[in-house]
Design a protein around this motif. Structure first.
Motif, mmCIF file in Angstrom:
data_model
loop_
_atom_site.group_PDB
_atom_site.id
_atom_site.type_symbol
_atom_site.label_atom_id
_atom_site.label_comp_id
_atom_site.label_asym_id
_atom_site.label_seq_id
_atom_site.Cartn_x
_atom_site.Cartn_y
_atom_site.Cartn_z
ATOM 1 N N HIS A 59 0.829 -1.208 0.000
ATOM 2 C CA HIS A 59 0.000 0.000 0.000
ATOM 3 C C HIS A 59 0.859 1.252 0.000
ATOM 4 C CE1 HIS A 59 -3.132 2.880 1.062
ATOM 5 N NE2 HIS A 59 -2.393 3.264 2.090
ATOM 6 N N TRP A 60 1.826 1.348 0.922
ATOM 7 C CA TRP A 60 2.650 2.539 1.022
ATOM 8 C C TRP A 60 3.638 2.650 -0.130
ATOM 9 C CZ3 TRP A 60 1.405 6.576 3.650
ATOM 10 C CH2 TRP A 60 0.571 6.446 4.764
ATOM 11 N N GLU A 62 3.174 1.772 -3.157
ATOM 12 C CA GLU A 62 2.460 2.259 -4.335
ATOM 13 C C GLU A 62 1.890 3.656 -4.123
ATOM 14 O OE1 GLU A 62 -0.471 -0.675 -5.112
ATOM 15 O OE2 GLU A 62 0.954 -2.128 -5.954
ATOM 16 N N ARG A 63 1.456 3.942 -2.916
ATOM 17 C CA ARG A 63 0.743 5.192 -2.668
ATOM 18 C C ARG A 63 1.660 6.417 -2.748
ATOM 19 N NH1 ARG A 63 -2.702 6.705 2.837
ATOM 20 N NH2 ARG A 63 -3.132 8.891 2.265
ATOM 21 N N ARG A 66 2.627 7.345 -6.372
ATOM 22 C CA ARG A 66 1.417 7.618 -7.162
ATOM 23 C C ARG A 66 0.824 8.976 -6.811
ATOM 24 N NH1 ARG A 66 -1.537 3.733 -5.458
ATOM 25 N NH2 ARG A 66 -2.860 4.924 -4.024
ATOM 26 N N GLU A 67 0.666 9.246 -5.523
ATOM 27 C CA GLU A 67 0.088 10.521 -5.112
ATOM 28 C C GLU A 67 1.009 11.685 -5.461
ATOM 29 O OE1 GLU A 67 -0.923 10.240 -0.998
ATOM 30 O OE2 GLU A 67 -2.733 9.046 -1.387
#
Length: 301
Positions: A59-60, A62-63, A66-67
């Motif tokens: 999750h982290w 990719e996040r 991406r953000e």
């Protein structure tokens, strides 16, 4: 293959400031921006914990890029943004991706009232081992910091850039380093301040009484040497206004002093391999720790 402006991002304030600087540099150079996030695996027992499990890591991992890419694309619509996720030791991974980059940008924590850098082990390792230029950007650096204040004295990114500062050793001038600084000034439509420090030879400095005439002669000779080194570069970059500063004393002190009014500071790192590992150099090391402006370290032969 088109090179990119590559930035290492870990979600911290300093890395976000570096990403914004990298996006502005990508605009200046009309190059894509690559955002690289490196996940350093935790030990297996810790990875099994609920808060550090595989799903949380993914999750982290990719996040964060991406953000960041989404935000930069909104603020800099003319920049092509690419994101990449890697696993491993950040120093090794970033030094590897730097090989395909026009330059690599990293963040560094500020030192509060001193206003300089707290250069971590990862950043120093990448600077020491990269074969491409590496730029370090302090936390909370903004576009306005690199520009002159407006007529009312208010910070603004719409005013002209502050000068670019080059720290130069005239005994071993390198074309790669000098061209990088001139090109940076040209792209910013600003001037270039070249700082060189000199000291008398040991046989003058020790065991001899003060001699103002000798000091003046040495200073004049050093200033002439600096002018000779820069003469062909003035011809190659006629639109760049150059200020030559040949000063007596410590080169690191004078470059750091000039950095106070700079948009970018450019220093060199001689690439040499030794049994003790890669070497940064004491002047570049001092500038990295104390400059208030972004610092570009340019490796050269």
């Amino acid at each position: 293959m088109t090179r990119t402006i590559t930035v290492g991002l870990d979600g911290s304030l300093e890395s976000r400031a570096a990403a914004e600087w990298a996006a502005r540099e990508a605009e200046l150079r009309d190059l894509p921006l690559k955002i690289v996030h490196v996940w350093e695996p935790v030990p297996e027992p810790m990875a099994q914990a609920p808060l550090l499990g595989a799903e949380t890591q993914q999750h982290w991992t990719e996040r964060i890029p991406r953000e960041a890419a989404q935000g930069i694309a909104l603020r800099h619509p003319g920049v092509q943004v690419i994101s990449e996720q890697l696993t491993g030791y950040p120093g090794d991974a970033l030094a590897k991706v730097a090989k395909d980059a026009e330059l690599l940008v990293l963040g560094s924590r500020g030192l509060g009232g001193i206003g300089g850098f707290m250069v971590g082990s990862v950043s120093l390792s990448v600077v020491a081992h990269s074969d491409r230029p590496v730029v370090l950007v302090r936390a909370l650096e903004t576009a306005a910091d690199e520009h002159e204040p407006d007529p009312a004295g208010i910070p603004s990114a719409a005013t002209p850039f502050r000068p670019v500062v080059l720290g130069l050793d005239t005994q071993h001038p390198d074309d790669t380093l000098i061209e990088f600084a001139f090109d940076a000034a040209r792209r910013r439509a600003t001037s270039l301040t070249v700082v060189h420090a000199w000291n008398p030879p040991p046989y003058y400095a020790y065991g001899t009484p003060a001699n103002p005439a000798l000091h003046e002669a040495l200073a004049t000779a050093d200033a002439q040497g600096l002018a000779e080194v820069l003469q062909p570069w003035r011809a190659k970059f006629p639109d760049v206004k150059v200020t030559e500063e040949s000063r007596y004393g410590s080169p690191s002190v004078h470059v750091v002093d000039a950095a106070g009014g700079a948009s970018l500071v450019v220093v060199g790192r001689k690439m040499r391999r030794s049994p003790l590992g890669a070497h940064i150099g004491h002047v570049t090391h001092a500038v990295l720790h104390h400059s208030t402006a972004p610092v570009a370290v340019v490796p050269h032969a």
